[in-house]
Design a protein around this motif. Structure first.
Motif, PDB file in Angstrom:
ATOM      1  N   MET A 204      -6.119 -85.497  -2.887  1.00 17.38           N
ATOM      2  CA  MET A 204      -5.793 -86.898  -2.599  1.00 17.38           C
ATOM      3  C   MET A 204      -6.549 -87.829  -3.550  1.00 17.38           C
ATOM      4  N   PHE A 205      -7.811 -87.500  -3.833  1.00 17.22           N
ATOM      5  CA  PHE A 205      -8.584 -88.311  -4.783  1.00 17.22           C
ATOM      6  C   PHE A 205      -7.963 -88.232  -6.178  1.00 17.22           C
ATOM      7  N   GLU A 206      -7.597 -87.014  -6.594  1.00 15.98           N
ATOM      8  CA  GLU A 206      -7.106 -86.844  -7.967  1.00 15.98           C
ATOM      9  C   GLU A 206      -5.802 -87.588  -8.188  1.00 15.98           C
ATOM     10  N   GLU A 207      -5.005 -87.653  -7.128  1.00 10.09           N
ATOM     11  CA  GLU A 207      -3.767 -88.410  -7.248  1.00 10.09           C
ATOM     12  C   GLU A 207      -4.066 -89.902  -7.454  1.00 10.09           C
ATOM     13  N   ALA A 208      -5.162 -90.363  -6.858  1.00 11.03           N
ATOM     14  CA  ALA A 208      -5.477 -91.793  -6.935  1.00 11.03           C
ATOM     15  C   ALA A 208      -6.284 -92.173  -8.169  1.00 11.03           C
ATOM     16  N   ILE A 209      -7.281 -91.351  -8.553  1.00 15.22           N
ATOM     17  CA  ILE A 209      -8.203 -91.771  -9.626  1.00 15.22           C
ATOM     18  C   ILE A 209      -8.415 -90.724 -10.723  1.00 15.22           C
ATOM     19  N   GLY A 210      -7.625 -89.643 -10.705  1.00 19.12           N
ATOM     20  CA  GLY A 210      -7.813 -88.633 -11.746  1.00 19.12           C
ATOM     21  C   GLY A 210      -8.930 -87.666 -11.404  1.00 19.12           C
ATOM     22  N   LYS A 211      -9.484 -87.067 -12.452  1.00 16.09           N
ATOM     23  CA  LYS A 211     -10.428 -85.963 -12.271  1.00 16.09           C
ATOM     24  C   LYS A 211     -11.592 -86.265 -11.312  1.00 16.09           C
ATOM     25  N   THR A 212     -11.750 -85.382 -10.328  1.00 14.93           N
ATOM     26  CA  THR A 212     -12.948 -85.431  -9.480  1.00 14.93           C
ATOM     27  C   THR A 212     -13.461 -84.001  -9.375  1.00 14.93           C
ATOM     28  N   ILE A 213     -14.766 -83.853  -9.168  1.00 16.58           N
ATOM     29  CA  ILE A 213     -15.308 -82.509  -8.990  1.00 16.58           C
ATOM     30  C   ILE A 213     -15.949 -82.391  -7.608  1.00 16.58           C
ATOM     31  N   ILE A 214     -16.127 -81.147  -7.182  1.00 15.83           N
ATOM     32  CA  ILE A 214     -16.787 -80.920  -5.887  1.00 15.83           C
ATOM     33  C   ILE A 214     -18.200 -80.421  -6.172  1.00 15.83           C
ATOM     34  N   ASP A 215     -19.186 -81.049  -5.550  1.00 14.64           N
ATOM     35  CA  ASP A 215     -20.571 -80.603  -5.719  1.00 14.64           C
ATOM     36  C   ASP A 215     -20.632 -79.096  -5.428  1.00 14.64           C
ATOM     37  N   PRO A 216     -20.982 -78.280  -6.443  1.00  9.25           N
ATOM     38  CA  PRO A 216     -20.918 -76.819  -6.269  1.00  9.25           C
ATOM     39  C   PRO A 216     -21.818 -76.306  -5.153  1.00  9.25           C
ATOM     40  N   ALA A 217     -22.771 -77.126  -4.735  1.00  7.20           N
ATOM     41  CA  ALA A 217     -23.700 -76.639  -3.707  1.00  7.20           C
ATOM     42  C   ALA A 217     -23.106 -76.661  -2.306  1.00  7.20           C
ATOM     43  N   ILE A 218     -21.926 -77.284  -2.099  1.00  9.66           N
ATOM     44  CA  ILE A 218     -21.511 -77.490  -0.708  1.00  9.66           C
ATOM     45  C   ILE A 218     -20.653 -76.418  -0.070  1.00  9.66           C
ATOM     46  N   MET A 219     -19.880 -75.646  -0.840  1.00  8.56           N
ATOM     47  CA  MET A 219     -19.045 -74.650  -0.155  1.00  8.56           C
ATOM     48  C   MET A 219     -19.829 -73.372   0.084  1.00  8.56           C
ATOM     49  N   GLY A 220     -19.186 -72.363   0.507  1.00  3.96           N
ATOM     50  CA  GLY A 220     -19.811 -71.099   0.893  1.00  3.96           C
ATOM     51  C   GLY A 220     -20.927 -70.651  -0.033  1.00  3.96           C
ATOM     52  N   SER A 221     -20.804 -71.040  -1.302  1.00  8.85           N
ATOM     53  CA  SER A 221     -21.708 -70.528  -2.320  1.00  8.85           C
ATOM     54  C   SER A 221     -23.036 -71.251  -2.383  1.00  8.85           C
ATOM     55  N   LEU A 222     -23.667 -71.505  -1.259  1.00  7.84           N
ATOM     56  CA  LEU A 222     -24.953 -72.185  -1.300  1.00  7.84           C
ATOM     57  C   LEU A 222     -25.993 -71.212  -1.857  1.00  7.84           C
ATOM     58  N   LYS A 223     -26.125 -71.237  -3.175  1.00  2.00           N
ATOM     59  CA  LYS A 223     -27.030 -70.282  -3.835  1.00  2.00           C
ATOM     60  C   LYS A 223     -28.442 -70.829  -3.905  1.00  2.00           C
ATOM     61  N   GLU A 224     -29.387 -69.937  -4.054  1.00  3.97           N
ATOM     62  CA  GLU A 224     -30.783 -70.333  -4.258  1.00  3.97           C
ATOM     63  C   GLU A 224     -30.858 -71.303  -5.425  1.00  3.97           C
ATOM     64  N   GLY A 225     -31.607 -72.361  -5.253  1.00  2.00           N
ATOM     65  CA  GLY A 225     -31.862 -73.229  -6.401  1.00  2.00           C
ATOM     66  C   GLY A 225     -30.801 -74.279  -6.650  1.00  2.00           C
ATOM     67  N   VAL A 226     -29.644 -74.185  -5.987  1.00  2.00           N
ATOM     68  CA  VAL A 226     -28.627 -75.219  -6.152  1.00  2.00           C
ATOM     69  C   VAL A 226     -28.776 -76.197  -4.990  1.00  2.00           C
ATOM     70  N   VAL A 227     -29.282 -77.393  -5.294  1.00  3.03           N
ATOM     71  CA  VAL A 227     -29.567 -78.354  -4.230  1.00  3.03           C
ATOM     72  C   VAL A 227     -28.414 -79.347  -4.105  1.00  3.03           C
ATOM     73  N   PRO A 228     -27.842 -79.489  -2.904  1.00  5.04           N
ATOM     74  CA  PRO A 228     -26.744 -80.441  -2.743  1.00  5.04           C
ATOM     75  C   PRO A 228     -27.199 -81.869  -3.044  1.00  5.04           C
ATOM     76  N   LYS A 229     -26.295 -82.672  -3.587  1.00  2.00           N
ATOM     77  CA  LYS A 229     -26.642 -84.051  -3.940  1.00  2.00           C
ATOM     78  C   LYS A 229     -26.731 -84.967  -2.730  1.00  2.00           C
ATOM     79  N   ALA A 230     -26.009 -84.649  -1.670  1.00  2.00           N
ATOM     80  CA  ALA A 230     -26.175 -85.421  -0.433  1.00  2.00           C
ATOM     81  C   ALA A 230     -27.321 -84.763   0.326  1.00  2.00           C
ATOM     82  N   PRO A 231     -28.446 -85.452   0.464  1.00  2.89           N
ATOM     83  CA  PRO A 231     -29.614 -84.815   1.064  1.00  2.89           C
ATOM     84  C   PRO A 231     -29.305 -84.133   2.395  1.00  2.89           C
TER      85      PRO A 231
END
Ligand code: TXA
Ligand code: MG
Length: 350
Positions: A204-231
């Protein structure tokens, strides 16, 4: 003592808004419904008032709050820069379940942004939330109205259980519709980044404003050392007391696996539960089987998820086995929250 008032959708409601508005203007705390989850509000520009939110919830002080507004023009009052993309998203998705992160003006107290140079802003569509912000005349800083670490509240009774006696007022209106928190998108940097999945999706975002990315820290792949940007996304959140396991894979195998686990645990005298769907719940053998909703209707699962997680605690369930749900649309947010509730414990069968 906490004042509890129920919205009646009559003239009487005016008194409720007047009383709540006065509490907010005097620096008190009011819990109120939104279209996503209940929020715990305080005057956003009053640092002392919002400090009370952290105390009432037991929330870590580095976890910033969302500022709720009732008018798009408030963006110019709170944000140092309002990028064009923010205006496009506001036009398209506000009022609604979208939170935007923008560079903040000095008037926004550091205490509500966890010391960050940015502020989270949302214009809710729920009529009670909108009327409360409008009539109180203040911007309302509001996290979800739960004790920190517990599932977010989707019903007034959840708020009462967690916060009664700790806040000034609860406005009750059980018409929370979506059931998981708003999508958060960070527009303070070059490429818009989704920090928390919700009802508004990347497509829905991409349709409205083009390229957006998902913070890699938020889905299942919460790996060591990857800190989410939303505290707030780094905490073990939404978790019931029970030990939750998500079981994924071919349906027959999932059923077989879960039934075997339950048989073993129940034989040892443990209290167990299964979370499935309307279509699959009859296949399990367990004393407590809950349907989260319809298999192909991710919104139905979103609406029920937090209430179900809270019920497990009420019934002193020790082990929960959950099917995994569709990740299309709001389903991605559902799985994001469920994976956190499970502390990332996922069994993959193939
Ligand atoms: O749907 C919702 O957003 C609900 C209703 C009440 O509006 N509110 C809500 O608030 O979920 P809360 O506090 O439970 O979650 C706010 C999230 C946290 O993960 C926090 O870390 C993040 O937003 N956040 C707030 N300000 C931020 C900022 N400046 N930069 C990055 N993340 C931020
Ligand atoms: Mg929360």
């Amino acid at each position: 003592e906490t004042i509890i008032k129920k919205i009646t959708h009559t003239e009487e409601d005016k008194k409720i808004y007047e009383q709540a508005g006065q509490i907010l203007r005097e620096g008190g705390l009011v819990a109120f419904p939104t279209e996503t989850v209940y929020g715990l509000g305080a005057d956003a520009l009053d640092a002392k008032a919002s400090a009370k939110i952290y105390a009432a919830k037991g929330r870590p002080s580095d976890n910033p709050l969302i500022v709720h507004i009732a008018d798009v023009n408030a963006l110019y009052d709170l944000a140092k820069e309002v990028p064009d993309k923010a205006l496009v998203l506001a036009e398209k998705f506000w009022p609604g379940p979208l939170t935007m992160i923008l560079k903040k003006k000095d008037k926004v107290p550091d205490s509500i942004t966890g010391g960050l140079g940015t502020v989270a802003i949302r214009m809710p569509s729920h009529p009670v939330a909108a009327e409360l912000i409008r009539s109180s005349g203040v911007y309302i800083a509001a996290p979800s109205a739960n004790t920190s670490g517990k599932p977010s509240p989707t019903r007034a009774e959840h708020v009462i259980n967690d916060l009664s006696g700790r806040i000034d007022m609860i406005i009750q209106d059980d018409t929370v519709d979506i059931g998981v928190e708003s999508t958060i998108i960070d527009l303070s940097e070059e490429v818009p980044t989704i920090l928390r999945p919700g009802y508004i999706t990347q497509a829905m975002f991409e349709e409205a404003i083009g390229k957006t990315i998902i913070d890699p820290a938020i889905m299942g792949s919460l790996k060591e050392g990857v800190v989410p940007k939303a505290p707030g996304m780094k905490y073990k959140h939404y978790a019931p007391n029970a030990d939750v396991t998500i079981v994924e894979g071919q349906h027959e195998k999932v059923v077989q696996y879960i039934n075997a686990q339950i048989a073993e645990k129940e034989a040892e005298g443990h209290r167990c539960a299964v979370m499935a769907t309307d279509e699959t719940k009859d296949k399990y053998i367990c004393s407590d089987i809950v349907s989260a909703g319809h298999k192909d209707d991710e919104l139905s699962v979103a609406r029920n998820l937090y209430a179900i997680l809270r019920d497990f605690d009420k019934q002193n369930i020790e082990f929960v086995y959950s099917e995994s749900f569709e990740t299309k649309n709001v389903g991605q947010a559902v799985m994001n929250r469920l994976i956190k509730a499970a502390g990332h414990k996922i069994v993959k069968l193939d």
